[in-house]
Design a protein around this motif. Structure first.
Motif, PDB file in Angstrom:
ATOM      1  N   ARG A 154     -18.014  -4.481  -1.467  1.00  0.00           N
ATOM      2  CA  ARG A 154     -16.651  -3.950  -1.310  1.00  0.00           C
ATOM      3  C   ARG A 154     -15.751  -4.986  -0.624  1.00  0.00           C
ATOM      4  O   ARG A 154     -14.605  -5.196  -1.022  1.00  0.00           O
TER       5      ARG A 154
ATOM      6  N   SER B 266     -16.377  -0.998  -6.261  1.00  0.00           N
ATOM      7  CA  SER B 266     -16.116  -2.441  -6.387  1.00  0.00           C
ATOM      8  C   SER B 266     -16.960  -3.087  -7.475  1.00  0.00           C
ATOM      9  O   SER B 266     -16.608  -4.155  -7.979  1.00  0.00           O
TER      10      SER B 266
ATOM     11  N   ILE C  96     -20.686  -7.658   8.865  1.00  0.00           N
ATOM     12  CA  ILE C  96     -19.538  -8.070   9.679  1.00  0.00           C
ATOM     13  C   ILE C  96     -19.385  -9.591   9.596  1.00  0.00           C
ATOM     14  O   ILE C  96     -18.287 -10.111   9.371  1.00  0.00           O
TER      15      ILE C  96
ATOM     16  N   TYR D  95      -2.189 -10.305   9.881  1.00  0.00           N
ATOM     17  CA  TYR D  95      -3.077 -10.536  11.028  1.00  0.00           C
ATOM     18  C   TYR D  95      -3.273 -12.015  11.318  1.00  0.00           C
ATOM     19  O   TYR D  95      -3.530 -12.412  12.452  1.00  0.00           O
TER      20      TYR D  95
ATOM     21  N   ASP E 182     -14.882  -7.865  -2.947  1.00  0.00           N
ATOM     22  CA  ASP E 182     -13.823  -7.407  -3.847  1.00  0.00           C
ATOM     23  C   ASP E 182     -12.465  -7.504  -3.135  1.00  0.00           C
ATOM     24  O   ASP E 182     -11.506  -8.100  -3.647  1.00  0.00           O
ATOM     25  N   ALA E 183     -12.384  -6.971  -1.922  1.00  0.00           N
ATOM     26  CA  ALA E 183     -11.124  -6.975  -1.166  1.00  0.00           C
ATOM     27  C   ALA E 183     -10.634  -8.394  -0.896  1.00  0.00           C
ATOM     28  O   ALA E 183      -9.432  -8.653  -0.846  1.00  0.00           O
ATOM     29  N   ALA E 184     -11.560  -9.328  -0.726  1.00  0.00           N
ATOM     30  CA  ALA E 184     -11.190 -10.709  -0.404  1.00  0.00           C
ATOM     31  C   ALA E 184     -10.925 -11.540  -1.661  1.00  0.00           C
ATOM     32  O   ALA E 184     -10.696 -12.740  -1.573  1.00  0.00           O
ATOM     33  N   GLY E 185     -10.959 -10.904  -2.825  1.00  0.00           N
ATOM     34  CA  GLY E 185     -10.653 -11.624  -4.054  1.00  0.00           C
ATOM     35  C   GLY E 185     -11.785 -12.475  -4.587  1.00  0.00           C
ATOM     36  O   GLY E 185     -11.558 -13.439  -5.316  1.00  0.00           O
TER      37      GLY E 185
ATOM     38  N   ILE F 122     -15.625  -3.525   9.204  1.00  0.00           N
ATOM     39  CA  ILE F 122     -15.347  -4.875   8.688  1.00  0.00           C
ATOM     40  C   ILE F 122     -13.932  -5.299   9.106  1.00  0.00           C
ATOM     41  O   ILE F 122     -13.724  -6.410   9.604  1.00  0.00           O
TER      42      ILE F 122
ATOM     43  N   ILE G  32     -16.087 -11.662   8.084  1.00  0.00           N
ATOM     44  CA  ILE G  32     -15.329 -12.683   8.811  1.00  0.00           C
ATOM     45  C   ILE G  32     -15.307 -13.988   8.017  1.00  0.00           C
ATOM     46  O   ILE G  32     -14.266 -14.618   7.839  1.00  0.00           O
TER      47      ILE G  32
ATOM     48  N   ILE H  18     -12.955  -8.553  11.520  1.00  0.00           N
ATOM     49  CA  ILE H  18     -12.028  -9.632  11.146  1.00  0.00           C
ATOM     50  C   ILE H  18     -10.910  -9.746  12.180  1.00  0.00           C
ATOM     51  O   ILE H  18     -10.567 -10.834  12.642  1.00  0.00           O
TER      52      ILE H  18
ATOM     53  N   ILE I   5      -4.312  -6.684   7.108  1.00  0.00           N
ATOM     54  CA  ILE I   5      -5.133  -7.723   6.479  1.00  0.00           C
ATOM     55  C   ILE I   5      -4.792  -7.701   4.990  1.00  0.00           C
ATOM     56  O   ILE I   5      -5.064  -6.706   4.316  1.00  0.00           O
ATOM     57  N   PRO I   6      -4.170  -8.758   4.457  1.00  0.00           N
ATOM     58  CA  PRO I   6      -3.835  -8.732   3.028  1.00  0.00           C
ATOM     59  C   PRO I   6      -5.096  -8.718   2.176  1.00  0.00           C
ATOM     60  O   PRO I   6      -6.007  -9.522   2.405  1.00  0.00           O
ATOM     61  N   LEU I   7      -5.163  -7.807   1.221  1.00  0.00           N
ATOM     62  CA  LEU I   7      -6.308  -7.720   0.310  1.00  0.00           C
ATOM     63  C   LEU I   7      -5.888  -8.320  -1.026  1.00  0.00           C
ATOM     64  O   LEU I   7      -4.917  -7.873  -1.626  1.00  0.00           O
ATOM     65  N   THR I   8      -6.612  -9.340  -1.463  1.00  0.00           N
ATOM     66  CA  THR I   8      -6.196 -10.011  -2.692  1.00  0.00           C
ATOM     67  C   THR I   8      -6.947  -9.494  -3.913  1.00  0.00           C
ATOM     68  O   THR I   8      -6.575  -9.770  -5.029  1.00  0.00           O
ATOM     69  N   GLY I   9      -8.014  -8.733  -3.689  1.00  0.00           N
ATOM     70  CA  GLY I   9      -8.773  -8.194  -4.810  1.00  0.00           C
ATOM     71  C   GLY I   9      -8.291  -6.805  -5.186  1.00  0.00           C
ATOM     72  O   GLY I   9      -7.160  -6.414  -4.889  1.00  0.00           O
ATOM     73  N   GLN I  10      -9.163  -6.036  -5.826  1.00  0.00           N
ATOM     74  CA  GLN I  10      -8.785  -4.693  -6.281  1.00  0.00           C
ATOM     75  C   GLN I  10      -9.266  -3.573  -5.359  1.00  0.00           C
ATOM     76  O   GLN I  10      -8.894  -2.426  -5.562  1.00  0.00           O
ATOM     77  N   ALA I  11     -10.104  -3.886  -4.380  1.00  0.00           N
ATOM     78  CA  ALA I  11     -10.554  -2.826  -3.469  1.00  0.00           C
ATOM     79  C   ALA I  11      -9.335  -2.305  -2.709  1.00  0.00           C
ATOM     80  O   ALA I  11      -8.460  -3.076  -2.314  1.00  0.00           O
ATOM     81  N   GLU I  12      -9.266  -0.990  -2.532  1.00  0.00           N
ATOM     82  CA  GLU I  12      -8.087  -0.399  -1.903  1.00  0.00           C
ATOM     83  C   GLU I  12      -8.079  -0.576  -0.395  1.00  0.00           C
ATOM     84  O   GLU I  12      -7.036  -0.497   0.244  1.00  0.00           O
ATOM     85  N   SER I  13      -9.249  -0.743   0.180  1.00  0.00           N
ATOM     86  CA  SER I  13      -9.314  -0.839   1.637  1.00  0.00           C
ATOM     87  C   SER I  13     -10.618  -1.510   2.036  1.00  0.00           C
ATOM     88  O   SER I  13     -11.503  -1.721   1.210  1.00  0.00           O
ATOM     89  N   LEU I  14     -10.704  -1.836   3.307  1.00  0.00           N
ATOM     90  CA  LEU I  14     -11.937  -2.366   3.875  1.00  0.00           C
ATOM     91  C   LEU I  14     -12.625  -1.264   4.659  1.00  0.00           C
ATOM     92  O   LEU I  14     -11.971  -0.364   5.192  1.00  0.00           O
ATOM     93  N   ASN I  15     -13.922  -1.355   4.779  1.00  0.00           N
ATOM     94  CA  ASN I  15     -14.653  -0.511   5.721  1.00  0.00           C
ATOM     95  C   ASN I  15     -14.066  -0.774   7.112  1.00  0.00           C
ATOM     96  O   ASN I  15     -13.738  -1.905   7.456  1.00  0.00           O
TER      97      ASN I  15
ATOM     98  N   HIS J 231     -14.912  -3.918 -10.362  1.00  0.00           N
ATOM     99  CA  HIS J 231     -13.849  -4.921 -10.211  1.00  0.00           C
ATOM    100  C   HIS J 231     -14.378  -6.342 -10.219  1.00  0.00           C
ATOM    101  O   HIS J 231     -13.685  -7.251 -10.637  1.00  0.00           O
TER     102      HIS J 231
END
Lengths: 257, 257
Positions: free
Chosen positions: A131, A162, A246, B199, A134-137, B246, A250, B250, B233-243, A165
């Motif tokens: 996940r 994810s 974690i 951030y 995915d969020a980090a591209g 996590i 990071i 960060i 935290i900018p998300l560049t992928g398709q996940a809607e959010s981070l845990n 994606h």
């Protein structure tokens, strides 16, 4: 549409078996639970074989209109929903997805950011890392042989869709590492060792891999010697280590996002 | 030393009750399991009330020499160890720790980096965030009322002993936020909103708080309006959010470590 009331029904028994690796590999499919995952699978145009939903769910006609007509539908009793569910209060909607069309990308053609997971055992950790990738591209995640099975139910829950994606493959990390290095893409290992490079002294990268090791033992010496460079996260407190998911979060956001 | 063979023994029943909040609050103590946690508690000079260990463990005399003599010891059967354990293969060593001497720091005297957790429910997430806060050199973690109980067994496992390194308190986050702002310590909220500050545009801080919100809903509007600044935290992928753990990791490493 078939209505299934009894938990003794053969289809229910087969769906239950998808909770085990043997069941998934014999039936060549895996189980999704809940609105979010089922909708994500449809949006991603995945090969959905069956949708199972309670009477209450089917009465919400607006939602089932979104489901492609060609997918086989089963109306199930609340009792069956409870039987299939991993949660105490199921949303009453499930789907099975074929494992046939899973992308078999080759290490030599992979580009972008990749996360390599070396024999990581905890399904929650692996799911959360997928996940986060995915969020980090990131483009994809490679699970080494000896990792937890990638369609294990808890892992599927933690991924939160994810897998639809980004690319999720099982592979030989030595082969992947060699291919990346041949393409001149750096492969970053991670270790708890001040001899390694501080993670915050490394800039953003385009094409690369980050390798995370086993929860208890970290990356093997063998993997550490095959990477292009090893990174460490300086810990200023008294905790001896970070949870692997974690640390991965990071590092991924530092290297990529 | 008392030997306890039967799981029906009253002491065993009482120890089992420490798995519930009611049991912990009635007996005013909580249970630790495993070498790592028991050793950390001893190293931190915590008020350990009892040590329970299997015959096999007691036969390893080198280890029990490290245990302070004044602590009451119980030799337990493997069956009792299994009864007390949360894992399928227990290490056979347990301790109970008094909740009496838990530090009651006041919000106005707190300095350094603090993590405020607003109604977070998942014990694994909370425990991992406490461990990460410890690793990042934070001074403490405040759990709001309505969060998971801080000595819940799964939370204790995930903290990996970090409760012995940093301060862990339950408190009113509005009161803590007001006290920090009065001391001119920034309180950073976190939200999934591009209106907030990126951030990575915020530098390292000495005295501050970071507030993380509930897994499902994020920070409440009320908390978001009371913070000094909100980060995303900018998300560049398709996940809607981070845990949440996590995202907290960060942010903590960006602000502090």
């Amino acid at each position: 549409m078939k209505y299934i009331q009894s938990t003794g029904n053969q289809s229910v028994k087969n769906w239950k078996k998808l909770q085990t690796k043997k069941g998934r590999s014999r039936q060549n499919k895996y189980l999704l639970e809940g609105w979010h995952l089922v909708n994500e699978a449809i949006k991603a145009n995945k090969n959905i074989l069956e949708i199972m939903a309670t009477t209450t769910v089917f009465e919400q006609t607006s939602t089932q209109n979104l489901w492609p007509e060609e997918i086989e539908r089963f109306e199930i009793s609340d009792e069956v929903a409870h039987q299939l569910s991993a949660t105490p209060s199921p949303q009453g909607v499930f789907a099975t997805v074929s494992l046939d069309d899973e992308l078999k990308i080759s290490p030599t053609s992979a580009t972008g950011a990749w996360l390599f997971l070396d024999t990581i055992q905890d399904p929650g950790n692996v799911g959360t890392m997928v996940r986060t990738a995915d969020a980090a591209g990131f483009s994809g995640v490679v699970l080494s042989q000896g990792s937890v099975d990638m369609y294990q139910p808890k892992l599927v829950r933690s991924m939160q869709g994810s897998q639809f994606h980004i690319q999720l493959v099982e592979g030989d990390l030595r082969e992947w590492t060699a291919a990346f290095k041949k393409n001149h893409f750096p492969v970053f290992g991670s270790e708890l060792n001040e001899q390694a490079r501080r993670y915050d002294q490394v800039g953003r990268h385009e094409d690369f891999a980050l390798v995370m090791g086993n929860e208890g033992n970290g990356l093997s010496q063998e993997m550490l010697s095959e990477t292009s460079m090893n990174l460490y996260i300086p810990l200023t407190g008294q905790a001896e280590s970070l949870n692997v998911a974690i640390a991965a979060g990071i590092l991924m956001f530092k290297l990529r996002a």
